[in-house]
Scaffold this active site. Structure first.
Site, PDB file in Angstrom:
ATOM      1  N   GLU A   6     -43.010   4.140  13.037  1.00 57.16           N
ATOM      2  CA  GLU A   6     -44.269   3.388  13.042  1.00 57.16           C
ATOM      3  C   GLU A   6     -45.151   3.826  14.211  1.00 57.16           C
ATOM      4  OE1 GLU A   6     -45.245   1.071  10.880  1.00 57.16           O
ATOM      5  OE2 GLU A   6     -43.393   0.557   9.797  1.00 57.16           O
ATOM      6  N   HIS A  57     -45.079   5.758   8.995  1.00 55.73           N
ATOM      7  CA  HIS A  57     -45.967   4.607   8.749  1.00 55.73           C
ATOM      8  C   HIS A  57     -46.861   4.318   9.950  1.00 55.73           C
ATOM      9  CE1 HIS A  57     -44.064   2.775   5.073  1.00 55.73           C
ATOM     10  NE2 HIS A  57     -43.145   3.669   5.402  1.00 55.73           N
ATOM     11  N   HIS A  88     -47.867   3.671   2.369  1.00 52.78           N
ATOM     12  CA  HIS A  88     -48.962   2.712   2.537  1.00 52.78           C
ATOM     13  C   HIS A  88     -50.214   3.517   2.869  1.00 52.78           C
ATOM     14  CE1 HIS A  88     -45.510  -0.173   3.665  1.00 52.78           C
ATOM     15  NE2 HIS A  88     -45.799  -0.272   2.380  1.00 52.78           N
ATOM     16  N   GLU A 146     -52.429   3.721   6.075  1.00 48.14           N
ATOM     17  CA  GLU A 146     -51.811   4.194   7.319  1.00 48.14           C
ATOM     18  C   GLU A 146     -52.033   5.701   7.463  1.00 48.14           C
ATOM     19  OE1 GLU A 146     -48.667   0.559   6.690  1.00 48.14           O
ATOM     20  OE2 GLU A 146     -47.882   2.604   6.712  1.00 48.14           O
TER      21      GLU A 146
HETATM   22 ZN   LIG Z   1     -46.352   1.076   6.274  1.00 45.03          ZN
END
Ligand SMILES: [Zn+2]
Length: 376
Positions: free
Chosen positions: A335, A259, A166, A169
């Site tokens: 994350e 992420h 992504h 990010e």
């Molecule tokens: Zn992500």
């Protein structure tokens, strides 16, 4: 006054910039997609004047809750990104800033530029430990880079790290920069020891097209790469296609997919409890990995995170699940917050590039803790 996003990873549309106290902006959608949230723009204005910028399409962005208790970052020198006062009324996200110089940048998070990405790759390839592999090309014609760290050998375990599927990010690539700094430091004992028995395969940027285009979540043609791991294609998701093929050639003994999370103000990992092959070994390794991180850094926690999938319920199009199941290995999505670590808040900078890089270096200690037991 002048506002532009016409540069690497820029994203903003100016609706109205007639007066400093009521600037109206909108975030552009990712190409061929409905996702948007990443913004990055430059403002020229009057020094000493407060500028009030309203992002008027905030509430219909990908993660509306991401605007709650969130502050944008700003920079005058493009190196130090500090937080600026913001508010969200459930519809509009408002940034307020009084100019200290003629021109200032604003962004959703400290950008990790495509130039810096190439600097990172070419810095790393100078190391005698590193082989730089060109995996293929993206749909916009950019290169997909893989760094192979350590002497490949069939007897060694294969540790894969991918970041920034992504593209908005950007903290994920700061994380990788910190991890690589430690891994390539020939005076770091844990790194040296790890490289005796393991080879690292690191993709610092899974989505260079989305990064340069200023996307939040998708590649050049609007594909969410982290839903492509069951059946990637050269037409829609060459980035995943090349990486999964390379994984198939090497095998995978541990996988980390890096992420950022828009909503939760914490660092956390999401495991693969829902994949069919998940068993006691996965559970034991996952616990050891998390306990090591908890012991060495207050930036990590396990109370807050995603809901755990029931066994057999995992979404196998998601990278960490797909890789865990295909290679029967320990696998995490890691994350980091766009906001801050609420357990250790920093009002001036929030969660930052430096903290992301430090976490990347620290995660190597958790890898070290589990590396001897990955196949027991
Ligand atoms: Zn992500």
């Amino acid at each position: 006054m002048f506002i532009t996003a016409n540069f690497d990873s820029g994203n903003i549309e100016v609706i109205n910039a007639e007066s400093e106290d009521a600037i109206e902006l909108q975030i552009r959608r990712d190409n061929q997609s409905d996702f948007y949230q990443w913004f990055h723009f430059k403002l020229y204005g009057e020094i000493g004047t407060e500028h009030v910028m309203h992002i008027t399409n905030a509430s219909t962005s990908a993660y509306p809750d991401g605007w709650k208790d969130y502050s944008a970052v700003a920079s005058y020198d493009r190196e130090t990104w500090f937080r600026v006062p913001c508010e969200y009324d459930g519809k509009t996200f408002t940034i307020r800033h009084t100019l200290e110089q003629e021109s200032v940048y604003f962004a959703y998070f400290a950008p990790y530029s495509y130039e810096r990405h190439q600097d990172l790759i070419h810095w790393a390839q100078q190391s005698s430990l590193v082989e730089h592999v060109l995996l293929g090309q993206t749909l916009d014609g950019r290169d997909m880079n893989l760094l192979v760290i350590g002497e490949p050998d069939d007897s060694k375990q294969k540790i894969w790290v991918t970041a920034r599927q992504h593209p908005g990010e950007s903290m994920a690539e700061w994380f990788v920069e910190g991890m690589l700094g430690r891994l390539l430091d020939d005076e770091d004992g844990a790194a040296r020891k790890l490289l005796q028995n393991n080879v690292f395969y690191v993709v610092p940027n899974m989505n260079p097209d989305g990064s340069v285009r200023g996307h939040l979540r998708t590649n050049a043609v609007g594909t969410n790469l982290n839903r492509e791991w069951a059946a990637p294609s050269l037409e829609k998701s060459p980035e995943v296609y090349y990486v999964l093929n390379a994984m198939q050639e090497t095998g995978v003994d541990l996988y980390l997919d890096i992420h950022g999370d828009e909503n939760l103000p914490y660092n956390f990992v999401a495991g693969c409890e829902g994949v069919p092959c998940y068993d006691e070994r996965h559970e034991r390794l996952a616990t050891q990995f998390k306990e090591t991180l908890l012991a060495i850094t207050p930036e990590f926690q396990v109370e807050q995170g995603y809901e755990v999938d029931a066994k057999g319920e995992a979404n196998l199009t998601v990278a960490s699940n797909a890789v865990a199941e295909r290679f029967d290995c320990l696998s995490f999505t890691l994350e980091m917050p766009f906001k801050d670590n609420a357990n250790l808040p920093d009002e001036d900078f929030g969660w930052s590039a430096n903290r992301s890089a430090q976490l990347g270096a620290d995660v190597l200690s958790a890898v070290y803790a589990v590396a001897n037991n990955l196949r027991d």
